[in-house]
Design a protein around this motif. Structure first.
Motif, PDB file in Angstrom:
ATOM      1  N   VAL A 189       0.858  -1.171   0.000  1.00  0.00           N
ATOM      2  CA  VAL A 189       0.000   0.000   0.000  1.00  0.00           C
ATOM      3  C   VAL A 189       0.902   1.231   0.000  1.00  0.00           C
ATOM      4  O   VAL A 189       1.790   1.366   0.848  1.00  0.00           O
ATOM      5  N   LEU A 190       0.680   2.101  -0.976  1.00  0.00           N
ATOM      6  CA  LEU A 190       1.477   3.316  -1.135  1.00  0.00           C
ATOM      7  C   LEU A 190       0.610   4.526  -0.828  1.00  0.00           C
ATOM      8  O   LEU A 190      -0.581   4.549  -1.161  1.00  0.00           O
ATOM      9  N   ALA A 191       1.216   5.547  -0.219  1.00  0.00           N
ATOM     10  CA  ALA A 191       0.503   6.783   0.096  1.00  0.00           C
ATOM     11  C   ALA A 191       1.240   7.947  -0.540  1.00  0.00           C
ATOM     12  O   ALA A 191       2.467   8.038  -0.479  1.00  0.00           O
ATOM     13  N   ALA A 192       0.470   8.862  -1.155  1.00  0.00           N
ATOM     14  CA  ALA A 192       1.015  10.099  -1.728  1.00  0.00           C
ATOM     15  C   ALA A 192       0.098  11.230  -1.323  1.00  0.00           C
ATOM     16  O   ALA A 192      -1.125  11.080  -1.337  1.00  0.00           O
ATOM     17  N   GLY A 193       0.695  12.337  -0.926  1.00  0.00           N
ATOM     18  CA  GLY A 193      -0.090  13.488  -0.480  1.00  0.00           C
ATOM     19  C   GLY A 193      -0.864  14.117  -1.624  1.00  0.00           C
ATOM     20  O   GLY A 193      -0.614  13.839  -2.800  1.00  0.00           O
ATOM     21  N   PRO A 194      -1.815  14.996  -1.292  1.00  0.00           N
ATOM     22  CA  PRO A 194      -2.585  15.652  -2.345  1.00  0.00           C
ATOM     23  C   PRO A 194      -1.704  16.585  -3.165  1.00  0.00           C
ATOM     24  O   PRO A 194      -0.708  17.114  -2.667  1.00  0.00           O
ATOM     25  N   VAL A 195      -2.056  16.773  -4.413  1.00  0.00           N
ATOM     26  CA  VAL A 195      -1.276  17.605  -5.326  1.00  0.00           C
ATOM     27  C   VAL A 195      -2.049  18.885  -5.606  1.00  0.00           C
ATOM     28  O   VAL A 195      -3.213  18.850  -6.009  1.00  0.00           O
ATOM     29  N   ALA A 196      -1.375  20.031  -5.385  1.00  0.00           N
ATOM     30  CA  ALA A 196      -1.980  21.321  -5.733  1.00  0.00           C
ATOM     31  C   ALA A 196      -1.648  21.614  -7.192  1.00  0.00           C
ATOM     32  O   ALA A 196      -0.606  21.179  -7.693  1.00  0.00           O
ATOM     33  N   PRO A 197      -2.507  22.331  -7.893  1.00  0.00           N
ATOM     34  CA  PRO A 197      -2.224  22.633  -9.295  1.00  0.00           C
ATOM     35  C   PRO A 197      -0.905  23.374  -9.435  1.00  0.00           C
ATOM     36  O   PRO A 197      -0.618  24.317  -8.706  1.00  0.00           O
ATOM     37  N   GLY A 198      -0.068  22.917 -10.360  1.00  0.00           N
ATOM     38  CA  GLY A 198       1.225  23.547 -10.620  1.00  0.00           C
ATOM     39  C   GLY A 198       2.355  23.032  -9.756  1.00  0.00           C
ATOM     40  O   GLY A 198       3.522  23.334 -10.003  1.00  0.00           O
TER      41      GLY A 198
END
Length: 193
Positions: A123-132
């Motif tokens: 299970v991999l976790a990645a934080g939310p991505v803001a535009p740009g």
């Protein structure tokens, strides 16, 4: 004429016999080594039977152990590093009390649809991505854990919750806590072994 004589002929005269003599006393005759050969043969048979039974018991133990073991043993560490054996004591499986089932919402419903019960996943976790912004670095939250269930997808238009799909995993208790923490502010995905 005279009547016929129906009498038996007279017995022959007695033969001369030697005088009776006593038989001397003697020990019974026993062939040498017969008793020992019999004992040796019985011992050899016992050994053959014992070895045969030992091999049969070992074979049955292996067969029963293979049947009792799950096809994909649940493993895993919460750190994401592969478990390596050192020269110490043999590795033991976690007790059934140490494993818990953890429901995890996977961000990509199509990826969750590829999973089946019994599969092993990371299970991999990645934080939310803001535009740009550049994509965040993904981290392994649970390593090589077993999929228990993949419930059918819920209609999100009817208020079924967030996007994604639910997957139920069998994980050690510490990994379940880390999964819950990672699910709070990150998008989770899985990689299949």
């Amino acid at each position: 004429m005279s009547p016929p004589d129906h009498r038996l002929p007279p017995p022959p005269p007695p033969l001369s016999r030697p005088a009776p003599c006593p038989v001397p006393e003697f020990d019974p005759v026993r062939p040498r080594g017969a008793r020992h050969r019999l004992r040796r043969a019985v011992r050899r048979r016992r050994r053959v039977i014992a070895v045969t039974l030992a091999v049969l018991a070992a074979t049955l133990a292996v067969a029963v152990d293979r049947e009792a073991a799950p096809a994909h043993p649940p493993g895993g560490t919460a750190t994401g590093e592969p478990q390596q054996r050192t020269g110490g004591p043999p590795e033991t499986k976690p007790s059934p009390e140490a494993l818990v089932s953890a429901p995890v919402r996977i961000a990509d419903a199509a990826a969750a649809g590829l999973l089946e019960p019994g599969d092993l996943v990371d299970v991999l976790a990645a934080g939310p991505v803001a535009p740009g912004d550049p994509p965040p670095e993904a981290r392994v939250v649970a390593h090589r854990v077993q999929v228990i269930d993949v419930p059918p997808a819920v209609d999100h238009a009817a208020g079924g919750g967030d996007d994604g799909a639910l997957v139920v995993l069998l994980v050690p208790r510490p990994a379940a806590a880390e999964l819950a923490g990672a699910a709070w502010g990150s998008h989770l995905t899985v990689t299949r072994w």
